[in-house]
Design an enzyme around this catalytic site. Structure first.
Site, PDB file in Angstrom:
ATOM      1  N   CYS A  29       0.880  -0.968  -0.077  1.00 33.81           N
ATOM      2  CA  CYS A  29       0.306   0.056   0.334  1.00 33.81           C
ATOM      3  C   CYS A  29       0.824   1.592   0.143  1.00 33.81           C
ATOM      4  CB  CYS A  29      -1.080  -0.314   1.187  1.00 33.81           C
ATOM      5  SG  CYS A  29      -1.780  -1.648   0.950  1.00 33.81           S
ATOM      6  N   HIS A  81      -2.879   7.423   1.996  1.00 33.89           N
ATOM      7  CA  HIS A  81      -3.579   6.050   1.532  1.00 33.89           C
ATOM      8  C   HIS A  81      -5.067   5.641   2.274  1.00 33.89           C
ATOM      9  CE1 HIS A  81      -3.815   2.156   0.894  1.00 33.89           C
ATOM     10  NE2 HIS A  81      -3.982   1.588   1.679  1.00 33.89           N
ATOM     11  N   ASN A 113     -10.135   0.163  -1.220  1.00 33.90           N
ATOM     12  CA  ASN A 113      -8.762   0.005  -0.543  1.00 33.90           C
ATOM     13  C   ASN A 113      -8.129  -0.214  -1.402  1.00 33.90           C
ATOM     14  OD1 ASN A 113      -6.211  -0.083   0.489  1.00 33.90           O
ATOM     15  ND2 ASN A 113      -6.344  -1.127   2.134  1.00 33.90           N
TER      16      ASN A 113
HETATM   17  O1  UT7 Z   1      -3.601  -0.855   3.278  1.00 39.24           O
HETATM   18  C1  UT7 Z   1      -2.944  -1.817   3.913  1.00 39.24           C
HETATM   19  C2  UT7 Z   1      -3.573  -1.520   5.369  1.00 39.24           C
HETATM   20  N1  UT7 Z   1      -4.561  -1.773   6.170  1.00 39.24           N
HETATM   21  C3  UT7 Z   1      -5.351  -1.422   6.904  1.00 39.24           C
HETATM   22  O2  UT7 Z   1      -5.479  -0.697   7.756  1.00 39.24           O
HETATM   23  C4  UT7 Z   1      -6.520  -2.092   7.167  1.00 39.24           C
HETATM   24  C5  UT7 Z   1      -6.438  -2.411   8.773  1.00 39.24           C
HETATM   25  N2  UT7 Z   1      -7.939  -2.455   9.619  1.00 39.24           N
HETATM   26  C6  UT7 Z   1      -8.495  -2.752   9.517  1.00 39.24           C
HETATM   27  O3  UT7 Z   1      -8.923  -1.356   8.386  1.00 39.24           O
HETATM   28  C7  UT7 Z   1      -9.390  -2.763  10.312  1.00 39.24           C
HETATM   29  O4  UT7 Z   1      -9.034  -3.155  11.225  1.00 39.24           O
HETATM   30  C8  UT7 Z   1     -11.012  -3.974   9.600  1.00 39.24           C
HETATM   31  C9  UT7 Z   1     -11.872  -3.141   8.630  1.00 39.24           C
HETATM   32  C10 UT7 Z   1      -9.987  -4.868   9.070  1.00 39.24           C
HETATM   33  C11 UT7 Z   1     -12.133  -4.654  10.993  1.00 39.24           C
HETATM   34  O5  UT7 Z   1     -12.259  -3.391  11.862  1.00 39.24           O
HETATM   35  P1  UT7 Z   1     -11.785  -3.988  13.217  1.00 39.24           P
HETATM   36  O6  UT7 Z   1     -12.995  -3.156  13.778  1.00 39.24           O
HETATM   37  O7  UT7 Z   1     -10.768  -3.362  13.298  1.00 39.24           O
HETATM   38  O8  UT7 Z   1     -12.597  -5.458  13.843  1.00 39.24           O
HETATM   39  P2  UT7 Z   1     -12.407  -6.593  14.229  1.00 39.24           P
HETATM   40  O9  UT7 Z   1     -11.317  -7.472  13.266  1.00 39.24           O
HETATM   41  O10 UT7 Z   1     -11.620  -6.339  15.829  1.00 39.24           O
HETATM   42  O11 UT7 Z   1     -13.575  -7.348  14.572  1.00 39.24           O
HETATM   43  C12 UT7 Z   1     -14.624  -6.855  15.221  1.00 39.24           C
HETATM   44  C13 UT7 Z   1     -16.242  -8.360  14.413  1.00 39.24           C
HETATM   45  C14 UT7 Z   1     -15.398  -9.817  14.289  1.00 39.24           C
HETATM   46  O12 UT7 Z   1     -16.186 -10.405  15.374  1.00 39.24           O
HETATM   47  P3  UT7 Z   1     -16.275 -10.381  17.095  1.00 39.24           P
HETATM   48  O13 UT7 Z   1     -14.923 -11.471  17.605  1.00 39.24           O
HETATM   49  O14 UT7 Z   1     -16.354  -9.463  17.384  1.00 39.24           O
HETATM   50  O15 UT7 Z   1     -17.409 -11.813  17.247  1.00 39.24           O
HETATM   51  C15 UT7 Z   1     -14.968 -10.502  13.328  1.00 39.24           C
HETATM   52  O16 UT7 Z   1     -15.689 -11.433  12.878  1.00 39.24           O
HETATM   53  O17 UT7 Z   1     -16.062  -7.849  13.100  1.00 39.24           O
HETATM   54  C16 UT7 Z   1     -16.184  -9.207  12.183  1.00 39.24           C
HETATM   55  N3  UT7 Z   1     -15.729  -9.329  10.914  1.00 39.24           N
HETATM   56  C17 UT7 Z   1     -17.216  -8.907  10.504  1.00 39.24           C
HETATM   57  N4  UT7 Z   1     -18.384  -9.120  10.790  1.00 39.24           N
HETATM   58  C18 UT7 Z   1     -19.148  -8.330   9.673  1.00 39.24           C
HETATM   59  C19 UT7 Z   1     -14.893  -9.247  10.078  1.00 39.24           C
HETATM   60  N5  UT7 Z   1     -14.938  -9.013   9.080  1.00 39.24           N
HETATM   61  C20 UT7 Z   1     -16.166  -8.587   9.342  1.00 39.24           C
HETATM   62  C21 UT7 Z   1     -17.412  -8.617   7.663  1.00 39.24           C
HETATM   63  N6  UT7 Z   1     -18.546  -8.095   8.169  1.00 39.24           N
HETATM   64  N7  UT7 Z   1     -16.985  -8.415   6.676  1.00 39.24           N
END
Ligand code: UT7
Length: 325
Positions: free
Chosen positions: A115, A252, A282
């Site tokens: 990225c 980004h 992204n």
């Molecule tokens: O470009 C390169 C760099 N990449 C990034 O900058 C990405 C960085 N990370 C992020 O943007 C975020 O961490 C995400 C958008 C990927 C995830 O957001 P989050 O607030 O960190 O969520 P999380 O991973 O802590 O997940 C929260 C919950 C989980 O469920 P439980 O364990 O709380 O029951 C996940 O299983 O959300 C669940 N989850 C989803 N639910 C519905 C994960 N993906 C999804 C989804 N739809 N697509």
């Protein structure tokens, strides 16, 4: 006194026509429009058509940038294509762009910093131009992440999209003061201790396959704002500028929460943020030049504006640039 600078004299972009909405994704994996919008700010992303390759999109963006700069392809002597999704393992997709543009002189190569690729590409081309080795460069970010996604993994497949953006960089003598145009500084960082936080589980030397993107999203998120702020502060210190001097913040586009958090930490007001993540998702190395082209097309960015670019991604790699438009 004047100095040799790399000045951005044109920009352009290309997006595939196919729009993939959150609702459509929700019909394929266990997710919802509400979750995706709330956690990422993404509403839709573009997906390359079957047979539409990274080099095709890169060529389209390059043509648009050349037209915007009103320069002929034959005047380009360097092509740096930032991508993690090249057409083939080799040759570099940049040589396909070069051939498509009918250029048979100079040099063309790909650069891989995930990225952060576009910021790394700017730094590379800037150094080569400032050294006097090259005079006019295309720096392109182009990606087909749709081809390396695991479409059954809701934690990653909702985040990414395809597209390409390009700028034309030209070596020019500029006044060595606050009016002087061009790239003022580019600061690059990486830390391989984090390489397993965001990676692709395949490759020519390991599995002999292309593999799929894997990410510990929460871990990437945890580091993002601090790393971005750190490298941006480094760019400010190097140049003597501060957040108040910035006209446009062009980050980004990974996640609206990361972008808002970084702007807040840096003291950049929300109306200065160029945001495209809602429409593009992204697009990795393509996201910054896509956002630049967007804000130039609607005349937000004007000649003389100070742009702050930053990116962070797989590796981890991260970086920031200050550019006088
Ligand atoms: O470009 C390169 C760099 N990449 C990034 O900058 C990405 C960085 N990370 C992020 O943007 C975020 O961490 C995400 C958008 C990927 C995830 O957001 P989050 O607030 O960190 O969520 P999380 O991973 O802590 O997940 C929260 C919950 C989980 O469920 P439980 O364990 O709380 O029951 C996940 O299983 O959300 C669940 N989850 C989803 N639910 C519905 C994960 N993906 C999804 C989804 N739809 N697509």
């Amino acid at each position: 006194m004047s100095v040799r600078r790399s000045v951005i004299v044109g920009c352009g972009s290309y997006l595939p026509s196919r729009v993939l909405t959150n609702d459509e994704l929700a019909s394929k994996v266990d997710t919802s429009d509400e979750w995706i919008v709330q956690r990422t700010g993404i509403h839709e992303r573009r997906i390359a058509a079957p047979g539409e390759l990274t080099s095709h999109m890169a060529t389209q963006a390059a043509r648009a940038a050349l037209a915007h700069a009103t320069v002929d392809a034959q005047s380009i002597d360097l092509i740096v294509l930032a991508t993690s999704t090249p057409d083939n393992t080799f040759p570099a997709s940049a040589v396909s762009v070069q051939a498509e543009l009918g250029i048979v002189h100079g040099a063309a190569f790909d650069l891989q910093a995930v990225c952060s690729g576009f910021v790394y590409g700017l730094a590379t081309a800037d150094g080569l131009i400032k050294s006097g080795a090259f005079s006019r460069a295309l720096v392109i970010g182009a990606e087909t992440f749709s081809r390396i996604l695991d479409w059954t993994d809701r934690s990653t497949c909702v985040l990414f999209g395809d597209g390409a953006g390009a700028v034309v960089l030209e070596g020019q003598m500029e006044p060595d003061n606050r009016e002087g145009r061009g790239i003022l500084t580019v600061r690059l960082r990486s830390d391989g201790r984090y390489k397993s936080k965001l990676y692709v589980d395949g490759g020519p030397s390991s599995t002999g396959t292309v593999g799929h993107l894997r990410m510990e999203g929460r871990e990437v998120f945890r580091h993002a704002v601090a790393m971005i702020s750190d490298v941006v502060e480094e760019a400010f210190t190097t140049t003597g500028y501060t957040a108040k001097d910035v006209d446009w913040f062009i980050p980004h586009q990974a996640n609206k929460r990361i972008i808002d958090g970084s702007a807040h930490k840096l003291g950049i007001s929300p109306e200065k943020i160029v945001m495209t993540v809602d429409r593009h998702g992204n697009t990795s190395a393509a996201s910054i030049p896509l956002a630049i082209a967007d804000a130039v097309a609607d005349r937000r960015i004007k000649r003389g504006d100070l742009l702050l670019l930053e990116a962070m991604g797989g590796g981890f790699t991260w970086g920031a640039a200050l550019v006088r438009w």
